[in-house]
Design a protein around this motif. Sequence first.
Motif, mmCIF file in Angstrom:
data_model
loop_
_atom_site.group_PDB
_atom_site.id
_atom_site.type_symbol
_atom_site.label_atom_id
_atom_site.label_comp_id
_atom_site.label_asym_id
_atom_site.label_seq_id
_atom_site.Cartn_x
_atom_site.Cartn_y
_atom_site.Cartn_z
ATOM 1 N N ARG A 471 0.859 -1.199 0.000
ATOM 2 C CA ARG A 471 0.000 0.000 0.000
ATOM 3 C C ARG A 471 0.891 1.244 0.000
ATOM 4 O O ARG A 471 1.680 1.438 0.915
ATOM 5 N N MET A 472 0.744 2.071 -1.045
ATOM 6 C CA MET A 472 1.526 3.311 -1.179
ATOM 7 C C MET A 472 0.551 4.496 -1.082
ATOM 8 O O MET A 472 -0.238 4.744 -1.991
ATOM 9 N N ASP A 473 0.592 5.177 0.058
ATOM 10 C CA ASP A 473 -0.345 6.284 0.291
ATOM 11 C C ASP A 473 0.042 7.510 -0.538
ATOM 12 O O ASP A 473 1.231 7.825 -0.702
ATOM 13 N N LYS A 474 -0.997 8.210 -1.010
ATOM 14 C CA LYS A 474 -0.775 9.422 -1.821
ATOM 15 C C LYS A 474 -0.651 10.626 -0.883
ATOM 16 O O LYS A 474 -1.522 10.885 -0.060
ATOM 17 N N PRO A 475 0.417 11.415 -0.988
ATOM 18 C CA PRO A 475 0.575 12.604 -0.123
ATOM 19 C C PRO A 475 -0.463 13.673 -0.488
ATOM 20 O O PRO A 475 -1.003 13.682 -1.604
ATOM 21 N N PRO A 476 -0.739 14.611 0.416
ATOM 22 C CA PRO A 476 -1.780 15.623 0.149
ATOM 23 C C PRO A 476 -1.482 16.500 -1.057
ATOM 24 O O PRO A 476 -2.413 16.950 -1.725
ATOM 25 N N ASN A 477 -0.218 16.789 -1.330
ATOM 26 C CA ASN A 477 0.097 17.673 -2.448
ATOM 27 C C ASN A 477 0.199 16.932 -3.771
ATOM 28 O O ASN A 477 0.522 17.524 -4.793
ATOM 29 N N MET A 478 -0.081 15.658 -3.781
ATOM 30 C CA MET A 478 -0.091 14.881 -5.021
ATOM 31 C C MET A 478 -1.554 14.677 -5.416
ATOM 32 O O MET A 478 -2.290 13.949 -4.766
ATOM 33 N N LYS A 479 -1.956 15.345 -6.502
ATOM 34 C CA LYS A 479 -3.365 15.355 -6.878
ATOM 35 C C LYS A 479 -3.732 14.221 -7.827
ATOM 36 O O LYS A 479 -4.865 13.763 -7.822
ATOM 37 N N HIS A 480 -2.817 13.803 -8.660
ATOM 38 C CA HIS A 480 -3.088 12.682 -9.564
ATOM 39 C C HIS A 480 -1.757 12.196 -10.124
ATOM 40 O O HIS A 480 -0.765 12.943 -10.167
ATOM 41 N N SER A 481 -1.752 10.939 -10.555
ATOM 42 C CA SER A 481 -0.521 10.375 -11.120
ATOM 43 C C SER A 481 -0.893 9.215 -12.028
ATOM 44 O O SER A 481 -2.011 8.677 -11.973
ATOM 45 N N GLY A 482 0.044 8.855 -12.868
ATOM 46 C CA GLY A 482 -0.163 7.729 -13.768
ATOM 47 C C GLY A 482 0.720 7.848 -14.987
ATOM 48 O O GLY A 482 1.446 8.841 -15.180
ATOM 49 N N TYR A 483 0.660 6.824 -15.831
ATOM 50 C CA TYR A 483 1.454 6.797 -17.054
ATOM 51 C C TYR A 483 0.651 7.397 -18.192
ATOM 52 O O TYR A 483 -0.509 7.051 -18.427
ATOM 53 N N LEU A 484 1.305 8.332 -18.910
ATOM 54 C CA LEU A 484 0.700 8.988 -20.060
ATOM 55 C C LEU A 484 1.747 9.157 -21.153
ATOM 56 O O LEU A 484 2.952 9.257 -20.883
ATOM 57 N N TYR A 485 1.270 9.215 -22.375
ATOM 58 C CA TYR A 485 2.096 9.678 -23.481
ATOM 59 C C TYR A 485 1.976 11.204 -23.513
ATOM 60 O O TYR A 485 0.896 11.763 -23.303
ATOM 61 N N ALA A 486 3.071 11.864 -23.777
ATOM 62 C CA ALA A 486 3.063 13.329 -23.763
ATOM 63 C C ALA A 486 3.999 13.862 -24.833
ATOM 64 O O ALA A 486 5.056 13.271 -25.111
ATOM 65 N N LEU A 487 3.583 15.020 -25.422
ATOM 66 C CA LEU A 487 4.399 15.713 -26.424
ATOM 67 C C LEU A 487 4.094 17.198 -26.325
ATOM 68 O O LEU A 487 2.932 17.608 -26.396
ATOM 69 N N GLY A 488 5.147 18.010 -26.118
ATOM 70 C CA GLY A 488 4.973 19.450 -26.016
ATOM 71 C C GLY A 488 6.000 20.190 -26.831
ATOM 72 O O GLY A 488 6.917 19.596 -27.417
ATOM 73 N N GLN A 489 5.840 21.514 -26.862
ATOM 74 C CA GLN A 489 6.774 22.351 -27.614
ATOM 75 C C GLN A 489 7.956 22.789 -26.760
ATOM 76 O O GLN A 489 9.030 23.062 -27.293
ATOM 77 N N ARG A 490 7.752 22.868 -25.460
ATOM 78 C CA ARG A 490 8.829 23.319 -24.580
ATOM 79 C C ARG A 490 9.319 22.206 -23.657
ATOM 80 O O ARG A 490 10.477 22.220 -23.254
ATOM 81 N N VAL A 491 8.454 21.315 -23.260
ATOM 82 C CA VAL A 491 8.830 20.155 -22.449
ATOM 83 C C VAL A 491 8.312 18.909 -23.154
ATOM 84 O O VAL A 491 7.396 18.980 -23.986
ATOM 85 N N TRP A 492 8.923 17.776 -22.801
ATOM 86 C CA TRP A 492 8.510 16.487 -23.353
ATOM 87 C C TRP A 492 8.415 16.560 -24.890
ATOM 88 O O TRP A 492 7.371 16.346 -25.498
ATOM 89 N N LYS A 493 9.542 16.892 -25.470
ATOM 90 C CA LYS A 493 9.571 17.133 -26.914
ATOM 91 C C LYS A 493 9.556 15.846 -27.737
ATOM 92 O O LYS A 493 9.525 15.922 -28.969
ATOM 93 N N ARG A 494 9.614 14.684 -27.065
ATOM 94 C CA ARG A 494 9.497 13.395 -27.768
ATOM 95 C C ARG A 494 8.243 12.694 -27.288
ATOM 96 O O ARG A 494 7.900 12.710 -26.109
ATOM 97 N N TRP A 495 7.596 12.066 -28.212
ATOM 98 C CA TRP A 495 6.361 11.337 -27.897
ATOM 99 C C TRP A 495 6.734 9.995 -27.296
ATOM 100 O O TRP A 495 7.212 9.098 -27.985
ATOM 101 N N LYS A 496 6.569 9.859 -26.005
ATOM 102 C CA LYS A 496 6.884 8.613 -25.331
ATOM 103 C C LYS A 496 6.040 8.519 -24.069
ATOM 104 O O LYS A 496 5.449 9.481 -23.604
#
Length: 1246
Positions: A471-496
């Motif tokens: 059991r891994m408890d979520k801290p109060p300042n962590m609102k959501h988490s998970g695995y996603l594919y992401a691509l941006g112009q300034r961050v995450w410039k590769r689709w992975k």
Amino acid sequence: MLDPSSSEDSGGEIDEDTEVPKDSPQKPLTSSGQGGKHKRPPADQPQAESHSVGDEQKNEKERLQKEEAERKSKLQIYVFVLRCIAYPFNAKQPTDMARRQQKLNKQQLQVVKDHFLAFLNGETQIVADEAFCNAVRSYYEGFLNSERVSRMVQSGGCSACDFRDVFKKNIERRVRSLPEIDGLSKETVLSSWIAKYDAIYRGDEDLRRQPQRMHLSAVSELILSKEQLYEMFQLILGIKKFEHQLLYNACQLDNVDEQAAQIRRELDGRQQLAERVAKERKYPKFVSKDMEAMYIEELRSSVNLLMANLESLPVAKGGPDFKQKLKRSTMNNSFLDMGEETEFLSKSDVVLSFTLEIVIVEVQGLKSVAPNRIVYCTMEVEGGEKLQTDQAEASRPQWGTQGDFMTTHPLPMIKVKLFTESTGVLALEDKELGRVILNPTTNGPKQAELHKMVVSKNSQDSELKIKLAVRMDKPPNMKHSGYLYALGQRVWKRWKRRYLVLVQVSQYTFAMCSYRERKSEPHELMQLEGYTVDYSDPQPGLQGGRVFFSAVKEGDLVVFASDDEQDRMLWVQAIYRATGQSYKPVPPTQIQRQNCRGGNPQPDAPISLLSLDRSQRQGVEDLISAVPCRFDHAALFPMLQKQTLQHRMNDSFSCLGWFSPGQVFVLDEYCARYGVRGCHRHLSYLRDLMEYSENNTLVDPTLLHYSYAFCASHIHGNRPDGIGTVTEEEREQFEDIRSRLLSLLDNQIIHFRYCFPFGRPDGALKATLSLLERVLMMDITTPIPPEEMKKMVKKCLEKAALINYSQLTQYAQIEADAQAAPEKRLEDMMRLGELCIEVLQQNDEHHSEAFSWWPEMMAEHAETFLSLYTVDMDGALQVQPVDSWDSFPLFQLLNNFLRFDPHLCNGMFHKHLQDLFIPLVVRYIDLMESSIAQSIHRGFQQETWQSVNNGSATSEDLFWKLDALQMFVLDLHWPEPEFAKHLEQRLKLMASDMMEACVKRTKAAFDSKMQKASKATDFRVSLSVCTMFNMLMDAKKQCAKLCVLDSGQEIDKQWQQYHSKIDVLIDDAFKDMISSMVTKFAGVLDGVLSKLSRYDEGTFFSSILSFTVKAAAKYVDVPKPGMDLADTYITFVRQNQDILRDRVNEEMYIEKLFDQWYTSSMKGVCAWLTDRLDLQLHMYQLKTLIKIVKKTYRDFRLQGVLDGTLNNKSYETVYNRLTVEEATMAVKAGDGLQGITMRDSDEEDG
């Protein structure tokens, strides 16, 4: 929202006729969701109702079409404005504009009134003197409670500085009228009063409590950044935030090279347009045919100027730098953070802390170990401590042991190992049977599960499994988490695929962070401030991920993808809560369901290029790719300028029509970049300003003057930069505006008290007159004749007088009622007169400077104003009763104001006022003269001569009446010198006549009293006689006041002789009264001396008296001869001296009376002794005379008679004779004198 539904249009491009594009909007949906279909009305419904419904639907459809066309025009204008702000190359934000003040509203005005009322009621701690309190009371009643101030506040042209300036002007006038005080300058008083005013105005506000953040409208006077300008024009044009973000990204406003290229394309298009106009000769209609060639030159020169401006800009090296740092957010997403330095956080500042609970339940499939062997498990989190379970037999490997761990890794690594105790003697460690490595997340399962363990290669436990729960408890300042594919112009410039965590850094700052295994710091992060999240369609060319969503802001677009629809919804909801955006994303399934049901989407629903269909995306592209030179900016710019002015007039500043620096910058850049003609710009500006001014909103006439002068110089061909082209449309608009402006200025001058109340705005009325003179000029160089200007202003002021008086009578609620009581009408005239004076004083104080060119015109305005008051005043005075003097206060009120006004003094109204009251004054003086004369006659007939103040009741009444009459006439301050001199002379003569009668009647009463008085030693001066003395003394004093003309007037000989006659009469009366009194005292002394004559030597009576005394002395004690007579006389002298000293007020006349009394007494004694030179004094005579002379000398010396008078010749003669007689008697009779001697006259007590 952006609605590119008419994508078949050219996106705003037009033909060479340059018309504003018009789109065909979508048909509005009915409530039944059936588009434009409508149910047929019943057969029995009247046909008229069917037509009515059809007309309403048609009107509604036209209205929607009009709104849609206006909406699209605003979007197109906003695209042009965005480009002007993003890459300006012609204009700069001005820094020399006057700072506008915060405007006051009705609520603030009421608060200010309450503050000043609290001060006047003594409810504050502010210490002030009476003069300051009077100034505040006048300010409160005359200014704060004025209806004109309420109108000024309502018009939005009033600030706290205006209130302060009016108060300062009022107190400057008051302080100047105060007397000088040693050691205290008037400047110090002024500064002290202003400081107290500021304290009263603020009330109980805490100056230290300043708002942490200022709203956009509160900083519009400052130099604004691009982001601030974007937000301002979003508000001006009604553009939504997401629409701005979409247009910002589509226009590539953050790409400097793209913006420069866009400008070059625009300039090239304008050049081509100029050449095409010259080739096809499609010119606007000019006032002169010769201007066509000049028009082409203007087009070319304007393009060349823009090219030169663009060429002068330095070449930028790429776009703006982007620093990958988190910025602390403030309370809201406002673009401005006043007074706070931007604070950055590094990656190490984003730290998460997790609690791990590992529960080992059992192991299954353990075969390689004997059943009786001991086994146990260990567990550890990488980078942390290692924990161990209890021991168990291999036949039953069950524990249920829990281990608790702390970690900062969002993706921690957990190692669980199975051991058996080693039986070998030399074995140092227990034998490992298997292990399992886990990477839990906060979204993992919470219940126990079986995990296959990794065993050694030759182990028999190939199916070895362990059952455990992580059991891994979520801290109060962590609102959501998970695995996603992401691509941006300034961050995450590769689709992975990445492990992403939504972290709350502070109350208002959130970040998307990507983490790697066994790392506590994020690998990359993105702050969510300013982003807007929404669902999106799958993106072609991106492998991985099934459902998509995106986050967009200016200059950035981040695409996310998830493998699960539910996971996508959770992510979008979490990010939506973090960004605080107004639009709530709706899942695509719901959107489709709404469309199927005919529902309308949310009004705030954003349209991104990713979520639009092909036709809608084309419509947006048309807005972006519209060619500016094909638009009629002469129609678009007035719309932009009008919306900007409307926003400016509604902000928190008292702008009076002036744009803010940022607005001026954008409008200047727009005009220069898109070729808006300057005359057209100012004509539309004038038209908008006059609309506000006609609706009773304060507009600075100086601003109107600037724009009008620019247009006039352009139309008349007198521009400073030379002659320019003038179109017929511009000339027609100019003439229309000129006529409207003339009417507006005429109305403002007529209503100057209400358009410019209390001279606010400062100098506005003078600027209005200057503008009127400019508008009356037929061209820019020929001035208007002064007589014509003066005639027009005079006409306006005549109308103003009528309006001001009508408004005043309405305010005072005075109606001309012939049936009203005379007292009521006179009271109304008094109140109305006070208001008229207040109006004229305010005109002189606040408005006369504006009319300083024609000072006589304000005087004529005042005379016209007063002539209207004359009608009501005459009517009220005519109905007053005969011999009624209640109207004199009205004369004093008006005359005291008029006589100090250099223009109104002895003017038409003033002379009329004098003509009305001259008969009343003369009649009043005549009646008072008769009344005073009768009161003198009756008073002296009934006079009791009781002392009242400085005289008798009659004299006091007389002098009071004379003084009151003279003060009354003096208080009239009659302005005409001749009549004023006549009044004074008449009153002085009257006083002299009355005084003469009073003195004569008093003298007659005195003579009568003295004749009836006793001549024996029992005579005492009566109180009535003292009152007569005092009355004459008071008459002499009052004569100098009541009977003498002012020293400033020339006194003729006749008047001087007449006044001298009164003085002589009073002095003669005094002499006669003193002489009569001394004669009475001398008669008493003569009676005493006559009694002593009985003892003269040789007389028969002397012998009898001597024998009788000697015979009687043998049997009884006989009093000393002569002592009773001497004592009686001395008592008579002393008591009369005391009466005169106590009852008579004037010391000088007492001394005169005593001098003459003493001299007369000594002369009488001396004469009596001289008659007896040959006779020797009888002992009784000698003793009596010695005592009388000694006591008289002593008593008069105590009363202040001087030695020169005391030791006169008569006294010396008497003294020598009595001394000789004393010596002779001492020789004959021995001690017959019984110690009475002249030598001890100073020591002997009386």
